[in-house]
Design a protein around this motif. Sequence first.
Motif, PDB file in Angstrom:
ATOM      1  N   UNK A   1     -33.988 -25.703 -10.133  1.00 28.37           N
ATOM      2  CA  UNK A   1     -35.389 -26.093 -10.014  1.00 28.37           C
ATOM      3  C   UNK A   1     -36.356 -25.150 -10.729  1.00 28.37           C
ATOM      4  N   UNK A   2     -35.893 -23.916 -11.021  1.00 25.71           N
ATOM      5  CA  UNK A   2     -36.745 -22.916 -11.683  1.00 25.71           C
ATOM      6  C   UNK A   2     -38.072 -22.741 -10.948  1.00 25.71           C
ATOM      7  N   UNK A   3     -37.997 -22.787  -9.636  1.00 27.59           N
ATOM      8  CA  UNK A   3     -39.183 -22.659  -8.790  1.00 27.59           C
ATOM      9  C   UNK A   3     -38.799 -21.926  -7.519  1.00 27.59           C
ATOM     10  N   UNK A   4     -39.595 -20.934  -7.139  1.00 23.66           N
ATOM     11  CA  UNK A   4     -39.308 -20.169  -5.930  1.00 23.66           C
ATOM     12  C   UNK A   4     -39.358 -21.046  -4.693  1.00 23.66           C
ATOM     13  N   UNK A   5     -40.439 -21.808  -4.567  1.00 27.45           N
ATOM     14  CA  UNK A   5     -40.623 -22.627  -3.369  1.00 27.45           C
ATOM     15  C   UNK A   5     -39.549 -23.699  -3.251  1.00 27.45           C
ATOM     16  N   UNK A   6     -39.300 -24.408  -4.351  1.00 26.62           N
ATOM     17  CA  UNK A   6     -38.325 -25.503  -4.315  1.00 26.62           C
ATOM     18  C   UNK A   6     -36.920 -24.995  -4.010  1.00 26.62           C
ATOM     19  N   UNK A   7     -36.528 -23.891  -4.613  1.00 27.21           N
ATOM     20  CA  UNK A   7     -35.171 -23.389  -4.384  1.00 27.21           C
ATOM     21  C   UNK A   7     -35.010 -22.862  -2.967  1.00 27.21           C
ATOM     22  N   UNK A   8     -36.041 -22.202  -2.430  1.00 28.70           N
ATOM     23  CA  UNK A   8     -35.959 -21.704  -1.054  1.00 28.70           C
ATOM     24  C   UNK A   8     -35.869 -22.861  -0.064  1.00 28.70           C
ATOM     25  N   UNK A   9     -36.697 -23.879  -0.258  1.00 22.61           N
ATOM     26  CA  UNK A   9     -36.665 -25.037   0.635  1.00 22.61           C
ATOM     27  C   UNK A   9     -35.328 -25.768   0.535  1.00 22.61           C
ATOM     28  N   UNK A  10     -34.792 -25.890  -0.676  1.00 26.77           N
ATOM     29  CA  UNK A  10     -33.512 -26.575  -0.856  1.00 26.77           C
ATOM     30  C   UNK A  10     -32.384 -25.810  -0.171  1.00 26.77           C
ATOM     31  N   UNK A  11     -32.419 -24.487  -0.258  1.00 28.78           N
ATOM     32  CA  UNK A  11     -31.375 -23.681   0.384  1.00 28.78           C
ATOM     33  C   UNK A  11     -31.437 -23.824   1.903  1.00 28.78           C
TER      34      UNK A  11
END
Length: 256
Positions: A185-195
């Motif tokens: 996602x190359x995005x902090x928020x998106x990757x954290x939420x996905x994890x």
Amino acid sequence: MLRLWRFEVYKLFRLRSVALGLLAAFLLPFLWALAPGLKEVYGLVLASGWQVVSLSLLAGMEFLFPFLVVMAASESLGSEVAQGTLKSLLLRPLPRTGLLLAKLLAILLYPFVLLATSFLGSLLAGFPHGLGPFFGGTGLGEGGFAGVGLLGPGQALAELLRAHLLAGAVLLPLAALALLYGTLFLSTTASALAAVATLLLMRLLVAFPALTPFLLTTYLDLHLRPGAAGLGLSLLLIYTLGFAFLAALVFERKDL
């Protein structure tokens, strides 16, 4: 490679989320040392400073430490994308896989630094309660906090060090998973939420008993179950390497 890893470690520990996470890990034990409701919540009256260490670990591993590790791993790549520094790094004669490996190794160091910071803060917070022999338990060994008699400082320290090392191992695949989503996602928020969402979905899979022994979430409390370390550590390593391998594949082919 060593120089690149040291540079990634330097960048990681300059991130705001990492600095705040370490501060939170250090200060959390002081809240437990002063908390008036321990007897109501845990049925515990502090008998030793060693119990402050275990309380901090137990409370932190419920949510705080996994969340801090996921955020740091997500931001390690997402912040570079947001600031535009990732492209300049990729212009250097350096394989993408090498760059990602350096980031991964830096991120995998963070859980142990985080837990070491919590351990140090816990010792300081628990010092007024004493760090000598006491009647009771650490909450991480036989008998829980009640213990089975007189517990010496050496035995208490051994139990706590073992639990912290197991907790660090538990956090490794979470960091690798967040980095994998970071490459997607190359995005902090998106990757954290996905994890976080992935972990929540894995928890729901306990409805399928055949899958339970192989789920990552089954071993998130491994620090409380050292007897399961044989299979648990093996699966945690497999998850960590698997997520890292997928992250390398995605990053190698990602259009940046």
